[in-house]
Design an enzyme around this catalytic site. Sequence first.
Site, PDB file in Angstrom:
ATOM      1  N   GLU A  65       3.874  28.271 -14.040  1.00  0.00           N
ATOM      2  CA  GLU A  65       4.730  27.509 -14.953  1.00  0.00           C
ATOM      3  C   GLU A  65       4.062  27.304 -16.314  1.00  0.00           C
ATOM      4  OE1 GLU A  65       7.476  25.098 -11.816  1.00  0.00           O
ATOM      5  OE2 GLU A  65       5.903  23.944 -12.755  1.00  0.00           O
ATOM      6  N   GLU A 122       9.476  29.795  -6.452  1.00  0.00           N
ATOM      7  CA  GLU A 122       9.599  28.396  -6.020  1.00  0.00           C
ATOM      8  C   GLU A 122      11.056  27.997  -6.069  1.00  0.00           C
ATOM      9  OE1 GLU A 122       7.199  25.313  -7.803  1.00  0.00           O
ATOM     10  OE2 GLU A 122       5.537  26.693  -8.106  1.00  0.00           O
TER      11      GLU A 122
HETATM   12  C1  BG6 Z   1       6.533  23.018  -9.648  1.00  0.00           C
HETATM   13  C2  BG6 Z   1       5.098  23.262  -9.357  1.00  0.00           C
HETATM   14  O1  BG6 Z   1       6.540  22.372 -10.879  1.00  0.00           O
HETATM   15  O2  BG6 Z   1       7.282  22.190  -8.841  1.00  0.00           O
HETATM   16  C3  BG6 Z   1       4.631  22.833  -7.989  1.00  0.00           C
HETATM   17  O3  BG6 Z   1       4.725  24.597  -9.603  1.00  0.00           O
HETATM   18  C4  BG6 Z   1       5.353  21.568  -7.599  1.00  0.00           C
HETATM   19  O4  BG6 Z   1       3.250  22.718  -8.023  1.00  0.00           O
HETATM   20  C5  BG6 Z   1       6.844  21.842  -7.550  1.00  0.00           C
HETATM   21  O5  BG6 Z   1       4.898  21.003  -6.421  1.00  0.00           O
HETATM   22  C6  BG6 Z   1       7.698  20.693  -7.056  1.00  0.00           C
HETATM   23  O6  BG6 Z   1       7.419  19.543  -7.794  1.00  0.00           O
HETATM   24  P1  BG6 Z   1       7.020  18.178  -7.080  1.00  0.00           P
HETATM   25  O7  BG6 Z   1       6.756  17.247  -8.171  1.00  0.00           O
HETATM   26  O8  BG6 Z   1       8.200  17.785  -6.253  1.00  0.00           O
HETATM   27  O9  BG6 Z   1       5.836  18.491  -6.259  1.00  0.00           O
END
Ligand code: BG6
Length: 475
Positions: free
Chosen positions: A179, A372
């Site tokens: 990211e 993701e």
């Molecule tokens: C992304 C990241 O921003 O979102 C992860 O690459 C992160 O590291 C994921 O865990 C989900 O966000 P959160 O705040 O729910 O963990």
Amino acid sequence: MGFPENFLWGGATAANQCEGGFDQGGRGLANVDVIPTGKDRRAVITGKREMLAFEEGYFYPAKEAIDMYHHFKEDIALFAEMGFKTYRLSIAWSRIFPKGDEETPNEEGLRFYEELFLECRKYQIEPLVTITHFDCPIHLIKKYGGWRNRKMIAFYENLCRAIFTRYKGLVKYWLTFNEINMILHAPFLGAGLTFAEGENEEQIKYQAAHHELVASALATKIAHEIDPENKVGCMLAAASYYPYSCNPKDVWESKKSDRGNYFFIDVQSRGEYPNYGLKMLAEKGITLEQTAEDTALLKAHTVDFISFSYYASRVAASEDSGVEKTEGNLFPTIKNPYLEASEWGWQIDPLGLRITMNDLYDRYQKPLFIVENGLGAVDTPNEDGKINDVYRIDYLRAHIAAMKEAIDQDGVELLGYTSWGCIDLVSAGTGEMKKRYGYIYVDRDNEGNGTLARSKKQSFYWYKKVIASNGEDLA
Ligand code: BG6
């Protein structure tokens, strides 16, 4: 039709959110270790409150996380049981170079990941490796100021050379920076930046981003030289912006907001700063220190594919609209009245994924990889101790269906899908454990209590079926 035959189904994690073992195997301290839970977390993540060591009275969830450092064999066996074709994980930089500026890597760190990759290979799981997922050795922050310093490019190069050489033949898919656009929203997390009172934060953030972009191009070059089989991707926290209304001012705002993110990928994929980006920097009074060598590297070594995270869509409105904001992956956005939101206020929008995929594919015409996606939710075991996470299945089903439409009906090229937090892990945003994404439950709470035992949720069996049918059976 449907998903291509060799589609890479799997799941994703990041070292700092699951490994633990922060002081094991010769590992050095990193920025991600010293980010506490609680009220100061946001200030630390954004570089407003400098915390470069453990302080009394705070809880640091990354120190132990879910202790994958000691459980990786068990965890990978569970991924294999679900039928994973790929597993996205990240390297903890300070395991390989504990301080970051050493000349030779730490053998114990290199061996740890070698064993992990061999374990993946045992089950024909293709590792997909993020070289840096928010982590930076603390020594590099203390001594050089993190990515604000051009010297970081050389330290990152050493890291890349060490891992590309050692893992040649074991790893083929690499992502340079997780990211990359997060540097603007979470500069300590994204680039080890902290700010002194009165500093020009924007100038520092964009210069640091420039160093990361050059380092990313250099990594791509080296990866291809060391093994022509290597495929290197960039990684964007994606989600197209919708205009709040058809008021041209809102439409213009959404275009500008999208460009704020594309800015990075335009460089990584097209090899140069876009005109609108140069104008934007000039308007902000930012001067980038860029050498001729940088320009040549950026131009010659663009990425092979575009990877991204997608959780929720975003909305932009012009300043005078007076509309309400909500949460979303460290980017506060505007409430979309057409969408439901998760317990953390992230707006659920599967069609938004199809829109985002189309936007990215139209713009770059390179294969995409969704690395993701998922639903962070509280899981409560029933009387038998089982977790029937239908809400998570519903979320994933709808997003996978949208992906399928993008492939089938729009012709988007998609290499694979790794849903986020395939095993419960520490939240990056909040540091909580109770914000769970996994198919696998981990017995651990926000305060670090629990046996760390792993168990299968309902979604485990569902995802296994999805993979076995190559995305045909989503029921
Ligand atoms: C992304 C990241 O921003 O979102 C992860 O690459 C992160 O590291 C994921 O865990 C989900 O966000 P959160 O705040 O729910 O963990």
